[in-house]
Write a protein that holds these residues in place. Structure first.
Motif, PDB file in Angstrom:
ATOM      1  N   ARG A 129       0.838  -1.201   0.000  1.00 24.02           N
ATOM      2  CA  ARG A 129       0.000   0.000   0.000  1.00 24.02           C
ATOM      3  C   ARG A 129       0.874   1.253   0.000  1.00 24.02           C
ATOM      4  NH1 ARG A 129      -3.299  -1.867   3.490  1.00 24.02           N
ATOM      5  NH2 ARG A 129      -2.193  -1.105   5.304  1.00 24.02           N
ATOM      6  N   PHE A 130       1.942   1.238   0.820  1.00 25.87           N
ATOM      7  CA  PHE A 130       2.870   2.363   0.899  1.00 25.87           C
ATOM      8  C   PHE A 130       3.532   2.623  -0.454  1.00 25.87           C
ATOM      9  CE2 PHE A 130       7.174   3.983   1.768  1.00 25.87           C
ATOM     10  CZ  PHE A 130       6.849   5.159   2.412  1.00 25.87           C
ATOM     11  N   MET A 131       3.880   1.530  -1.164  1.00 19.86           N
ATOM     12  CA  MET A 131       4.536   1.651  -2.464  1.00 19.86           C
ATOM     13  C   MET A 131       3.541   1.987  -3.581  1.00 19.86           C
ATOM     14  SD  MET A 131       7.889   0.973  -2.346  1.00 19.86           S
ATOM     15  CE  MET A 131       8.198   0.494  -4.021  1.00 19.86           C
ATOM     16  N   GLY A 132       2.247   1.962  -3.269  1.00 22.17           N
ATOM     17  CA  GLY A 132       1.254   2.328  -4.269  1.00 22.17           C
ATOM     18  C   GLY A 132       0.677   1.163  -5.039  1.00 22.17           C
ATOM     19  N   PHE A 133       0.843  -0.059  -4.539  1.00 22.89           N
ATOM     20  CA  PHE A 133       0.309  -1.235  -5.210  1.00 22.89           C
ATOM     21  C   PHE A 133      -0.964  -1.699  -4.517  1.00 22.89           C
ATOM     22  CE2 PHE A 133       4.971  -1.669  -5.805  1.00 22.89           C
ATOM     23  CZ  PHE A 133       4.997  -1.445  -7.173  1.00 22.89           C
ATOM     24  N   ALA A 134      -1.968  -1.987  -5.294  1.00 22.83           N
ATOM     25  CA  ALA A 134      -3.200  -2.543  -4.754  1.00 22.83           C
ATOM     26  C   ALA A 134      -3.052  -4.065  -4.756  1.00 22.83           C
ATOM     27  CB  ALA A 134      -4.395  -2.131  -5.600  1.00 22.83           C
ATOM     28  N   VAL A 135      -3.149  -4.681  -3.587  1.00 21.24           N
ATOM     29  CA  VAL A 135      -3.065  -6.140  -3.505  1.00 21.24           C
ATOM     30  C   VAL A 135      -4.338  -6.657  -2.855  1.00 21.24           C
ATOM     31  CG1 VAL A 135      -0.547  -6.292  -3.467  1.00 21.24           C
ATOM     32  CG2 VAL A 135      -1.778  -6.030  -1.339  1.00 21.24           C
ATOM     33  N   ASP A 136      -4.816  -7.784  -3.378  1.00 22.84           N
ATOM     34  CA  ASP A 136      -6.047  -8.374  -2.856  1.00 22.84           C
ATOM     35  C   ASP A 136      -5.769  -9.483  -1.850  1.00 22.84           C
ATOM     36  OD1 ASP A 136      -5.086 -10.393  -4.454  1.00 22.84           O
ATOM     37  OD2 ASP A 136      -6.732 -10.307  -5.911  1.00 22.84           O
ATOM     38  N   GLY A 137      -4.508  -9.689  -1.504  1.00 20.06           N
ATOM     39  CA  GLY A 137      -4.150 -10.727  -0.552  1.00 20.06           C
ATOM     40  C   GLY A 137      -3.744 -12.030  -1.199  1.00 20.06           C
ATOM     41  N   SER A 138      -3.859 -12.124  -2.523  1.00 22.13           N
ATOM     42  CA  SER A 138      -3.484 -13.364  -3.209  1.00 22.13           C
ATOM     43  C   SER A 138      -1.985 -13.401  -3.455  1.00 22.13           C
ATOM     44  CB  SER A 138      -4.225 -13.477  -4.547  1.00 22.13           C
ATOM     45  OG  SER A 138      -3.754 -12.487  -5.450  1.00 22.13           O
ATOM     46  N   ALA A 139      -1.467 -14.616  -3.585  1.00 30.76           N
ATOM     47  CA  ALA A 139      -0.038 -14.784  -3.846  1.00 30.76           C
ATOM     48  C   ALA A 139       0.358 -14.129  -5.165  1.00 30.76           C
ATOM     49  CB  ALA A 139       0.320 -16.267  -3.862  1.00 30.76           C
ATOM     50  N   SER A 140      -0.515 -14.212  -6.173  1.00 35.19           N
ATOM     51  CA  SER A 140      -0.175 -13.622  -7.479  1.00 35.19           C
ATOM     52  C   SER A 140      -0.072 -12.093  -7.387  1.00 35.19           C
ATOM     53  CB  SER A 140      -1.187 -14.029  -8.548  1.00 35.19           C
ATOM     54  OG  SER A 140      -2.483 -13.594  -8.193  1.00 35.19           O
ATOM     55  N   ALA A 141      -0.915 -11.473  -6.560  1.00 36.92           N
ATOM     56  CA  ALA A 141      -0.842 -10.017  -6.394  1.00 36.92           C
ATOM     57  C   ALA A 141       0.442  -9.615  -5.679  1.00 36.92           C
ATOM     58  CB  ALA A 141      -2.056  -9.514  -5.629  1.00 36.92           C
ATOM     59  N   PHE A 142       0.825 -10.372  -4.647  1.00 38.73           N
ATOM     60  CA  PHE A 142       2.082 -10.075  -3.947  1.00 38.73           C
ATOM     61  C   PHE A 142       3.282 -10.327  -4.852  1.00 38.73           C
ATOM     62  CE2 PHE A 142      -0.485 -10.584   0.007  1.00 38.73           C
ATOM     63  CZ  PHE A 142      -0.238  -9.314   0.512  1.00 38.73           C
ATOM     64  N   ARG A 143       3.206 -11.386  -5.669  1.00 36.98           N
ATOM     65  CA  ARG A 143       4.306 -11.674  -6.593  1.00 36.98           C
ATOM     66  C   ARG A 143       4.458 -10.522  -7.585  1.00 36.98           C
ATOM     67  NH1 ARG A 143       3.221 -16.430  -7.684  1.00 36.98           N
ATOM     68  NH2 ARG A 143       4.903 -17.394  -6.539  1.00 36.98           N
ATOM     69  N   ALA A 144       3.367 -10.055  -8.136  1.00 34.38           N
ATOM     70  CA  ALA A 144       3.426  -8.958  -9.107  1.00 34.38           C
ATOM     71  C   ALA A 144       3.979  -7.689  -8.460  1.00 34.38           C
ATOM     72  CB  ALA A 144       2.039  -8.698  -9.692  1.00 34.38           C
ATOM     73  N   ALA A 145       3.555  -7.391  -7.242  1.00 30.14           N
ATOM     74  CA  ALA A 145       4.079  -6.210  -6.552  1.00 30.14           C
ATOM     75  C   ALA A 145       5.564  -6.382  -6.262  1.00 30.14           C
ATOM     76  CB  ALA A 145       3.307  -5.967  -5.261  1.00 30.14           C
ATOM     77  N   GLY A 146       5.956  -7.575  -5.794  1.00 30.29           N
ATOM     78  CA  GLY A 146       7.351  -7.839  -5.474  1.00 30.29           C
ATOM     79  C   GLY A 146       8.278  -7.724  -6.665  1.00 30.29           C
ATOM     80  N   GLU A 147       7.752  -7.950  -7.849  1.00 33.77           N
ATOM     81  CA  GLU A 147       8.558  -7.812  -9.056  1.00 33.77           C
ATOM     82  C   GLU A 147       8.891  -6.350  -9.358  1.00 33.77           C
ATOM     83  OE1 GLU A 147       6.304  -9.940 -11.992  1.00 33.77           O
ATOM     84  OE2 GLU A 147       7.004 -11.893 -11.267  1.00 33.77           O
ATOM     85  N   HIS A 148       8.195  -5.422  -8.691  1.00 32.99           N
ATOM     86  CA  HIS A 148       8.425  -3.987  -8.914  1.00 32.99           C
ATOM     87  C   HIS A 148       9.076  -3.297  -7.717  1.00 32.99           C
ATOM     88  CE1 HIS A 148       5.549  -4.919 -12.059  1.00 32.99           C
ATOM     89  NE2 HIS A 148       6.052  -3.884 -12.681  1.00 32.99           N
ATOM     90  N   ILE A 149       9.302  -4.039  -6.655  1.00 36.67           N
ATOM     91  CA  ILE A 149       9.946  -3.477  -5.460  1.00 36.67           C
ATOM     92  C   ILE A 149      11.423  -3.860  -5.507  1.00 36.67           C
ATOM     93  CG2 ILE A 149      10.053  -3.565  -2.936  1.00 36.67           C
ATOM     94  CD1 ILE A 149       7.030  -4.197  -2.974  1.00 36.67           C
TER      95      ILE A 149
END
Length: 159
Positions: A129-149
């Motif tokens: 959320r701090f980095m500006g990514f909307a995540v729904d709690g799923s592993a795929s959402a965290f994976r996608a966000a982690g690819e940009h952090i």
């Protein structure tokens, strides 16, 4: 692939002083207070050549080093300084360790974020959320966000 909603800006004014308070706690020998969740990174300023300090949250730890994330993205001063001079020192608890920075790939970052979210779900959602990514709690959402952090592995060189 989640688009960045906004790029966070480092704190200024009194918030900066508050954010830097853990540095003083580490200097005073209170590092163990953080239970291994935070470390003090002592690195070299790329322009000044002077020592700089920042406290970072540990995303993962093993016997060979620590992995940290740049919550302010690739423009964070400590991140840019490590690109210039990868040799640094980490204070974990009361102990100091010589380290070398290795910058992780987006795929490695995605895997790390999924693992971090499994171990610390609230902190992972807050970081995203701090980095500006909307995540729904799923592993795929965290994976996608982690690819940009931007993640950095601080490999201990003093074993």
């Amino acid at each position: 692939m989640p688009p960045a909603i906004r790029r966070p800006r480092p704190p200024s004014g009194w918030r900066r002083h508050l954010a830097r308070l853990p540095i003083h706690l580490f200097r005073g020998g209170w590092g163990p207070l953080f239970g291994g969740r935070l470390l003090l990174l002592i690195h070299t300023g790329r322009a000044s050549g002077r020592p700089r300090e920042v406290v970072l949250e540990v995303v993962a730890r093993d016997r060979d080093g620590w992995i940290v994330a740049s919550g302010f993205g690739p423009d964070a001063q400590w991140y840019r300084n490590l690109h210039s001079t990868p040799a640094a020192t980490v204070q974990a608890g009361r102990r100091y360790h010589a380290v070398t920075a290795r910058f992780l790939t987006p795929a490695e970052g995605g895997r790390l974020m999924v693992d971090y979210a499994r171990r610390h779900p609230r902190a992972a959602r807050a970081l995203c959320r701090f980095m500006g990514f909307a995540v729904d709690g799923s592993a795929s959402a965290f994976r996608a966000a982690g690819e940009h952090i931007p993640f950095v592995r601080l490999e201990a060189t003093d074993h």
